[in-house]
Design a protein around this motif. Structure first.
Motif, PDB file in Angstrom:
ATOM      1  N   LEU A  63      -1.358   3.738 -13.499  1.00  0.00           N
ATOM      2  CA  LEU A  63      -0.681   3.760 -15.020  1.00  0.00           C
ATOM      3  C   LEU A  63       0.201   4.626 -15.160  1.00  0.00           C
ATOM      4  N   SER A  64      -0.284   6.180 -14.872  1.00  0.00           N
ATOM      5  CA  SER A  64       0.960   6.735 -15.237  1.00  0.00           C
ATOM      6  C   SER A  64       2.180   6.703 -13.930  1.00  0.00           C
ATOM      7  N   THR A  65       2.014   5.607 -13.745  1.00  0.00           N
ATOM      8  CA  THR A  65       3.344   5.502 -12.835  1.00  0.00           C
ATOM      9  C   THR A  65       4.409   4.385 -13.045  1.00  0.00           C
ATOM     10  N   SER A  66       2.932   3.093 -13.308  1.00  0.00           N
ATOM     11  CA  SER A  66       3.563   1.728 -13.482  1.00  0.00           C
ATOM     12  C   SER A  66       3.522   1.249 -12.062  1.00  0.00           C
ATOM     13  N   ARG A  67       3.075   2.388 -11.579  1.00  0.00           N
ATOM     14  CA  ARG A  67       3.457   1.471 -10.175  1.00  0.00           C
ATOM     15  C   ARG A  67       1.656   1.783  -9.645  1.00  0.00           C
ATOM     16  N   SER A  68       1.684   0.525  -8.393  1.00  0.00           N
ATOM     17  CA  SER A  68       0.379   0.650  -7.541  1.00  0.00           C
ATOM     18  C   SER A  68       0.870   1.717  -6.528  1.00  0.00           C
ATOM     19  N   LYS A  69       2.072   1.534  -5.690  1.00  0.00           N
ATOM     20  CA  LYS A  69       1.929   2.446  -4.489  1.00  0.00           C
ATOM     21  C   LYS A  69       0.537   1.680  -3.602  1.00  0.00           C
ATOM     22  N   THR A  70       1.135   0.457  -3.557  1.00  0.00           N
ATOM     23  CA  THR A  70      -0.009  -0.075  -2.572  1.00  0.00           C
ATOM     24  C   THR A  70       1.158  -1.477  -1.801  1.00  0.00           C
ATOM     25  N   ILE A  71       0.223  -1.200  -0.461  1.00  0.00           N
ATOM     26  CA  ILE A  71       0.887  -2.052  -0.005  1.00  0.00           C
ATOM     27  C   ILE A  71      -0.557  -3.084   0.901  1.00  0.00           C
ATOM     28  N   GLY A  72       0.359  -4.200   1.323  1.00  0.00           N
ATOM     29  CA  GLY A  72      -0.913  -5.683   1.246  1.00  0.00           C
ATOM     30  C   GLY A  72      -0.437  -5.405   2.802  1.00  0.00           C
ATOM     31  N   GLN A  88      -5.113  -0.174  11.843  1.00  0.00           N
ATOM     32  CA  GLN A  88      -5.556   1.350  11.752  1.00  0.00           C
ATOM     33  C   GLN A  88      -4.516   2.010  10.726  1.00  0.00           C
ATOM     34  N   ALA A  89      -3.891   2.051  12.041  1.00  0.00           N
ATOM     35  CA  ALA A  89      -2.214   2.959  12.341  1.00  0.00           C
ATOM     36  C   ALA A  89      -1.417   2.409  10.805  1.00  0.00           C
ATOM     37  N   ILE A  90      -1.118   1.261  10.783  1.00  0.00           N
ATOM     38  CA  ILE A  90      -0.869   1.393   9.166  1.00  0.00           C
ATOM     39  C   ILE A  90      -1.337   2.286   7.847  1.00  0.00           C
ATOM     40  N   GLU A  91      -2.488   2.258   8.116  1.00  0.00           N
ATOM     41  CA  GLU A  91      -2.971   2.749   6.749  1.00  0.00           C
ATOM     42  C   GLU A  91      -3.163   4.689   7.197  1.00  0.00           C
ATOM     43  N   GLN A  92      -3.135   4.271   8.184  1.00  0.00           N
ATOM     44  CA  GLN A  92      -3.008   6.431   8.381  1.00  0.00           C
ATOM     45  C   GLN A  92      -1.534   6.741   8.122  1.00  0.00           C
ATOM     46  N   ALA A  93      -0.565   6.023   8.502  1.00  0.00           N
ATOM     47  CA  ALA A  93       0.789   6.083   8.146  1.00  0.00           C
ATOM     48  C   ALA A  93       0.989   6.493   6.600  1.00  0.00           C
ATOM     49  N   ALA A  94       0.496   5.035   5.875  1.00  0.00           N
ATOM     50  CA  ALA A  94       0.504   4.414   4.314  1.00  0.00           C
ATOM     51  C   ALA A  94       0.189   6.043   3.847  1.00  0.00           C
ATOM     52  N   ARG A  95      -1.406   6.585   4.488  1.00  0.00           N
ATOM     53  CA  ARG A  95      -1.766   7.414   3.640  1.00  0.00           C
ATOM     54  C   ARG A  95      -1.206   8.802   3.457  1.00  0.00           C
ATOM     55  N   GLU A 127       3.111  -3.491  -3.394  1.00  0.00           N
ATOM     56  CA  GLU A 127       5.250  -3.803  -3.953  1.00  0.00           C
ATOM     57  C   GLU A 127       5.372  -4.051  -2.521  1.00  0.00           C
ATOM     58  N   ALA A 128       4.817  -3.991  -1.369  1.00  0.00           N
ATOM     59  CA  ALA A 128       5.621  -4.340   0.045  1.00  0.00           C
ATOM     60  C   ALA A 128       4.004  -5.045   0.773  1.00  0.00           C
ATOM     61  N   LEU A 129       4.874  -5.663   1.803  1.00  0.00           N
ATOM     62  CA  LEU A 129       3.609  -6.118   2.518  1.00  0.00           C
ATOM     63  C   LEU A 129       4.109  -6.600   3.924  1.00  0.00           C
ATOM     64  N   VAL A 130       3.185  -5.825   4.887  1.00  0.00           N
ATOM     65  CA  VAL A 130       3.639  -6.072   6.424  1.00  0.00           C
ATOM     66  C   VAL A 130       2.231  -7.276   6.728  1.00  0.00           C
ATOM     67  N   THR A 308       9.942   1.268   7.953  1.00  0.00           N
ATOM     68  CA  THR A 308      10.746   0.907   7.482  1.00  0.00           C
ATOM     69  C   THR A 308      11.276   0.232   5.908  1.00  0.00           C
ATOM     70  N   LEU A 309       9.750  -0.145   5.564  1.00  0.00           N
ATOM     71  CA  LEU A 309       8.794  -0.827   4.760  1.00  0.00           C
ATOM     72  C   LEU A 309       9.763   0.046   3.370  1.00  0.00           C
ATOM     73  N   LEU A 310       9.856   1.568   3.477  1.00  0.00           N
ATOM     74  CA  LEU A 310       9.961   2.684   2.210  1.00  0.00           C
ATOM     75  C   LEU A 310      11.083   2.864   2.240  1.00  0.00           C
ATOM     76  N   GLY A 311      11.885   2.140   3.315  1.00  0.00           N
ATOM     77  CA  GLY A 311      13.283   2.540   3.061  1.00  0.00           C
ATOM     78  C   GLY A 311      13.583   3.874   3.593  1.00  0.00           C
ATOM     79  N   GLU A 312      12.867   5.163   4.353  1.00  0.00           N
ATOM     80  CA  GLU A 312      13.238   6.042   5.031  1.00  0.00           C
ATOM     81  C   GLU A 312      13.779   6.106   6.852  1.00  0.00           C
ATOM     82  N   GLU A 313      14.060   4.545   7.318  1.00  0.00           N
ATOM     83  CA  GLU A 313      14.620   4.915   9.317  1.00  0.00           C
ATOM     84  C   GLU A 313      14.977   3.147   8.247  1.00  0.00           C
TER      85      GLU A 313
END
Length: 334
Positions: A63-72, A88-95, A127-130, A308-313
């Protein structure tokens, strides 16, 4: 009569504001790293949060950012070791980066089921999908559906596809087969995975390519179903071919079943028969003999998906699996 005790109320953003001596709007700005906040104010707010053990809820942050910060994560299977470890690895890296992961799976990867699964994810404001799926037709359908968020696919093949994060399964299979050749084996069999699985096809191609490169005879691969039961049943029939001195299995479960059949038939591994698996499941190191196999770095896969999804590299070159040498392989008896 004893009076029931109440659980302490979780601290709110207004509690943090009161302790820090600022407005709740200022606390919200600190949570969102707003550039207008002075260092002294930020330090006071952070100290108050630590004192109260305050943890903002996902809903409050959205609500405060108007973003969910959620990856599907869309997965067409969770039963196999590889897809399960990838999720499991995706969940860990996202967290670790402050993102949340929600997943949706489909039992049958037809277009209607994929549409329903995607709709379920979009209803959660991802906001993004794997996409993790074993069949090429799933990726074709996803491309046709054109998701309205950035997405990446985790697969073994797909050169030239900018959405693909690739693992060089062909190279992994060639390395496993070459190991057997280097030990002196000249007649090598292959227990492959199901026909319509991308990973199974890639590993089979790697096996065949390496035998052709070594100018060795090719035995027809046996198509399996990834299970130890299949490896066992197939082994009871196949291991009578004494001219085949080594087997490369497309996953560890079938290799485990094959080792069981060898034992029941009175064959020694690796004395009479060498066996190589693929995936390096946790049990592989604790079999007798311990299983030589091909390891994939699932943690790195998850990290690369998220960065890659977040544009970090930018998308990196395909990942190379690693051969893990253990006790189930040896030179053939003369």
């Amino acid at each position: 009569m004893s009076t029931p005790t109440r659980s302490p109320r979780a601290a709110s953003i207004r509690d943090v504001a009161r302790i820090a001596g600022v407005s709740h709007q200022t606390v919200s700005r600190v949570l969102n790293n707003h550039v207008s906040i002075r260092d002294e104010t930020r330090d006071r707010v952070l100290a108050a949060m630590a004192e109260l053990q305050y943890r903002p809820s996902a809903a409050a942050r959205a609500l405060s950012t108007s973003r969910s910060k959620t990856i599907g994560v869309l997965a067409s299977t969770r039963a196999q070791y590889g897809p399960a470890r990838s999720i499991q690895a995706i969940e860990q890296a996202a967290r670790e980066r402050g993102w949340f992961v929600t997943s949706s799976s489909v039992a049958e990867p037809d277009e209607a089921s994929l549409r329903d699964a995607l709709a379920n994810l979009f209803d959660q404001d991802i906001e993004a999908l794997v996409v993790i799926a074993p069949q090429q037709r799933v990726f074709d359908t996803i491309a046709d559906l054109a998701p309205r968020v950035p997405y990446i696919t985790l697969r073994a093949l797909g050169p030239g596809d900018p959405s693909a994060l690739r693992v060089d399964e062909i190279a992994g299979a060639r390395t496993a087969t070459r190991h057997l050749v280097d030990l002196g084996h000249r007649s090598i069999g292959h227990l492959a995975g199901p026909r319509d699985w991308i990973e199974a096809e890639a590993r089979m191609q790697g096996f065949l390519q390496e035998l052709n490169a070594q100018d060795l005879p090719v035995t027809v691969p046996v198509l399996g179903d990834w299970t130890a039961d299949f490896g066992y049943r197939a082994g009871l029939q196949l291991l009578g071919w004494r001219d085949v001195t080594a087997w490369f299995c497309s996953n560890d479960a079938m290799a485990i079943g094959l080792m069981h059949a060898a034992r029941d038939l009175g064959l020694d591994v690796p004395g009479d028969l060498s066996i190589v698996g693929y995936d390096d499941v946790p049990e592989a190191a604790h079999l007798w003999p311990p299983l030589t196999t091909v390891r994939q770095d699932f943690a790195e896969m998850g990290r690369r998906c998220i960065t890659t999804l977040l544009g970090e590299e930018p998308p990196a070159t395909p990942m190379l699996p690693e051969l893990v040498l253990r006790g189930s392989t040896a030179a053939p008896r003369s």
